[in-house]
Scaffold this motif. Structure first.
Motif, PDB file in Angstrom:
ATOM      1  N   TRP A 175       0.825  -1.209   0.000  1.00 53.49           N
ATOM      2  CA  TRP A 175       0.000   0.000   0.000  1.00 53.49           C
ATOM      3  C   TRP A 175       0.859   1.259   0.000  1.00 53.49           C
ATOM      4  N   LEU A 176       2.053   1.191   0.634  1.00 51.80           N
ATOM      5  CA  LEU A 176       2.947   2.338   0.624  1.00 51.80           C
ATOM      6  C   LEU A 176       3.485   2.591  -0.780  1.00 51.80           C
ATOM      7  N   GLY A 177       3.645   1.543  -1.558  1.00 49.34           N
ATOM      8  CA  GLY A 177       4.069   1.706  -2.941  1.00 49.34           C
ATOM      9  C   GLY A 177       3.044   2.485  -3.752  1.00 49.34           C
ATOM     10  N   TYR A 178       1.763   2.142  -3.582  1.00 52.72           N
ATOM     11  CA  TYR A 178       0.709   2.872  -4.298  1.00 52.72           C
ATOM     12  C   TYR A 178       0.626   4.327  -3.822  1.00 52.72           C
ATOM     13  N   PHE A 179       0.736   4.533  -2.530  1.00 55.62           N
ATOM     14  CA  PHE A 179       0.701   5.886  -1.973  1.00 55.62           C
ATOM     15  C   PHE A 179       1.868   6.712  -2.504  1.00 55.62           C
ATOM     16  N   THR A 180       3.045   6.114  -2.561  1.00 54.70           N
ATOM     17  CA  THR A 180       4.234   6.812  -3.049  1.00 54.70           C
ATOM     18  C   THR A 180       4.105   7.160  -4.525  1.00 54.70           C
ATOM     19  N   LEU A 181       3.558   6.242  -5.307  1.00 59.14           N
ATOM     20  CA  LEU A 181       3.361   6.499  -6.731  1.00 59.14           C
ATOM     21  C   LEU A 181       2.392   7.654  -6.944  1.00 59.14           C
ATOM     22  N   TRP A 182       1.318   7.686  -6.177  1.00 60.08           N
ATOM     23  CA  TRP A 182       0.350   8.788  -6.275  1.00 60.08           C
ATOM     24  C   TRP A 182       0.989  10.114  -5.875  1.00 60.08           C
ATOM     25  N   ALA A 183       1.791  10.098  -4.796  1.00 64.71           N
ATOM     26  CA  ALA A 183       2.457  11.320  -4.348  1.00 64.71           C
ATOM     27  C   ALA A 183       3.410  11.850  -5.415  1.00 64.71           C
ATOM     28  N   ALA A 184       4.122  10.952  -6.084  1.00 61.58           N
ATOM     29  CA  ALA A 184       5.053  11.372  -7.135  1.00 61.58           C
ATOM     30  C   ALA A 184       4.314  12.077  -8.272  1.00 61.58           C
ATOM     31  N   LEU A 185       3.142  11.579  -8.626  1.00 64.70           N
ATOM     32  CA  LEU A 185       2.360  12.205  -9.694  1.00 64.70           C
ATOM     33  C   LEU A 185       1.870  13.592  -9.284  1.00 64.70           C
ATOM     34  N   VAL A 186       1.487  13.765  -8.025  1.00 64.33           N
ATOM     35  CA  VAL A 186       1.025  15.068  -7.538  1.00 64.33           C
ATOM     36  C   VAL A 186       2.150  16.097  -7.624  1.00 64.33           C
ATOM     37  N   PHE A 187       3.376  15.699  -7.298  1.00 61.21           N
ATOM     38  CA  PHE A 187       4.501  16.633  -7.314  1.00 61.21           C
ATOM     39  C   PHE A 187       4.802  17.172  -8.696  1.00 61.21           C
ATOM     40  N   GLU A 188       4.564  16.351  -9.722  1.00 62.01           N
ATOM     41  CA  GLU A 188       4.974  16.745 -11.064  1.00 62.01           C
ATOM     42  C   GLU A 188       4.189  17.936 -11.611  1.00 62.01           C
ATOM     43  N   VAL A 189       3.106  18.316 -10.955  1.00 58.02           N
ATOM     44  CA  VAL A 189       2.310  19.469 -11.391  1.00 58.02           C
ATOM     45  C   VAL A 189       3.052  20.782 -11.121  1.00 58.02           C
ATOM     46  N   GLY A 190       4.003  20.762 -10.186  1.00 65.51           N
ATOM     47  CA  GLY A 190       4.655  21.985  -9.735  1.00 65.51           C
ATOM     48  C   GLY A 190       5.287  22.819 -10.826  1.00 65.51           C
ATOM     49  N   ALA A 191       5.829  22.186 -11.840  1.00 66.87           N
ATOM     50  CA  ALA A 191       6.527  22.923 -12.895  1.00 66.87           C
ATOM     51  C   ALA A 191       5.604  23.869 -13.660  1.00 66.87           C
ATOM     52  N   LEU A 192       4.289  23.665 -13.564  1.00 68.24           N
ATOM     53  CA  LEU A 192       3.340  24.538 -14.261  1.00 68.24           C
ATOM     54  C   LEU A 192       3.351  25.962 -13.704  1.00 68.24           C
ATOM     55  N   ALA A 193       3.964  26.172 -12.552  1.00 67.67           N
ATOM     56  CA  ALA A 193       4.022  27.520 -11.974  1.00 67.67           C
ATOM     57  C   ALA A 193       4.781  28.491 -12.872  1.00 67.67           C
ATOM     58  N   PHE A 194       5.627  27.986 -13.757  1.00 66.48           N
ATOM     59  CA  PHE A 194       6.319  28.865 -14.704  1.00 66.48           C
ATOM     60  C   PHE A 194       5.340  29.528 -15.676  1.00 66.48           C
ATOM     61  N   MET A 195       4.173  28.936 -15.852  1.00 64.21           N
ATOM     62  CA  MET A 195       3.250  29.378 -16.890  1.00 64.21           C
ATOM     63  C   MET A 195       2.104  30.244 -16.375  1.00 64.21           C
ATOM     64  N   PHE A 196       1.902  30.307 -15.043  1.00 63.98           N
ATOM     65  CA  PHE A 196       0.727  31.005 -14.504  1.00 63.98           C
ATOM     66  C   PHE A 196       1.140  31.905 -13.345  1.00 63.98           C
ATOM     67  N   LYS A 197       0.546  33.092 -13.289  1.00 67.20           N
ATOM     68  CA  LYS A 197       0.782  34.009 -12.177  1.00 67.20           C
ATOM     69  C   LYS A 197      -0.426  34.121 -11.246  1.00 67.20           C
ATOM     70  N   SER A 198      -1.521  33.483 -11.598  1.00 65.72           N
ATOM     71  CA  SER A 198      -2.697  33.477 -10.743  1.00 65.72           C
ATOM     72  C   SER A 198      -3.475  32.188 -10.999  1.00 65.72           C
ATOM     73  N   GLY A 199      -4.386  31.867 -10.072  1.00 64.43           N
ATOM     74  CA  GLY A 199      -5.185  30.662 -10.234  1.00 64.43           C
ATOM     75  C   GLY A 199      -4.567  29.445  -9.563  1.00 64.43           C
ATOM     76  N   PRO A 200      -5.156  28.278  -9.766  1.00 64.24           N
ATOM     77  CA  PRO A 200      -4.708  27.065  -9.069  1.00 64.24           C
ATOM     78  C   PRO A 200      -3.318  26.584  -9.462  1.00 64.24           C
ATOM     79  N   PHE A 201      -2.809  27.035 -10.613  1.00 64.54           N
ATOM     80  CA  PHE A 201      -1.482  26.602 -11.058  1.00 64.54           C
ATOM     81  C   PHE A 201      -0.409  27.669 -10.850  1.00 64.54           C
TER      82      PHE A 201
END
Length: 241
Positions: A175-201
């Motif tokens: 179960w920790l493997g599945y949790f870790t895989l999900w967490a890794a996918l959530v982190f990858e969204v961070g790079a979108l901050a280069f493209m937006f100055k307001s809003g959820p990203f």
């Protein structure tokens, strides 16, 4: 309990204490929980650092001592992964353990670097607003967009958790493997901050800042607790032997 088990136990507790202290510093001294809006003008950014110069410099000083909490965490993870890899393939090199160690050490740099940059911005808060804004943007974007190395610690954990045969002393249940895989996918969204100055990203938005922050804190905490329980079982095995 053997010396190695005691050292791992101490390292995990150091990780937890340092991580929660870092979170408090991020909120209470650096005022980056969440960061100021990316839409602030250069004059407003400069005013923020002038008004909070002492607190930010103090926060940078404390963060210099504690922000590398990923190092002891990475060491213990690598040791526990290697234990399983060696059981699964006694003659092979612990490739996943080494990759997790390297990824964990490298990703620590991006927790250490932002407070240094913010502290530099506050060190001479009377400088030209344009220069202060550059430092502010560099520190903040470094914190939220640097997902490059997280995945190299998390994917090996997920692979070993999901593919390698476990015993009752394992620190990495499936179960920790599945949790870790999900967490890794959530982190990858961070790079979108280069493209937006307001809003959820944006760099203080729910998808780029809050979701990764909550998931990362939860993942480290859960992983530490699971490892501590495994170390207790391993110590019991050693005593019995």
């Amino acid at each position: 309990m053997k010396v190695s088990e005691r050292a791992q136990h101490l390292s995990i507790w150091c990780t937890l204490i340092m991580m929660f202290t870092f979170g408090w510093v991020l909120w209470g001294l650096l005022y980056m929980l969440p960061p100021p809006m990316a839409t602030l003008s250069e004059v407003e950014v400069a005013a923020f650092y002038r008004a909070n110069a002492f607190d930010i410099r103090l926060g940078a000083m404390i963060a210099s001592w504690i922000s590398a909490f990923g190092v002891p965490f990475a060491v213990v993870i690598a040791i526990q992964l290697a234990r399983l890899e060696k059981q699964d393939s006694p003659e092979g090199a612990p490739v996943w353990s080494l990759l997790a160690f390297a990824g964990g050490i490298l990703m620590t740099m991006f927790l250490v670097f932002p407070p240094i940059v913010w502290g530099t911005a506050a060190f001479t808060a009377e400088r030209a607003p344009q220069l202060t804004t550059i430092l502010h943007e560099l520190g903040t974007l470094t914190l939220v967009t640097t997902d490059q190395f997280f995945i190299f610690q998390m994917i090996p954990i997920a692979i070993v958790s999901l593919r390698v045969k476990h015993d009752e002393y394992s620190a990495f249940p499936r179960w920790l493997g599945y949790f870790t895989l999900w967490a890794a996918l959530v982190f990858e969204v961070g790079a979108l901050a280069f493209m937006f100055k307001s809003g959820p990203f944006s760099w203080n938005g729910i998808m780029v800042f809050w979701a990764p922050l909550i998931v990362y804190g939860s993942w480290v905490t859960v992983t530490c607790v699971v490892i501590l329980k495994a170390l207790a079982r391993q110590a019991g095995m050693s005593s019995a032997a």
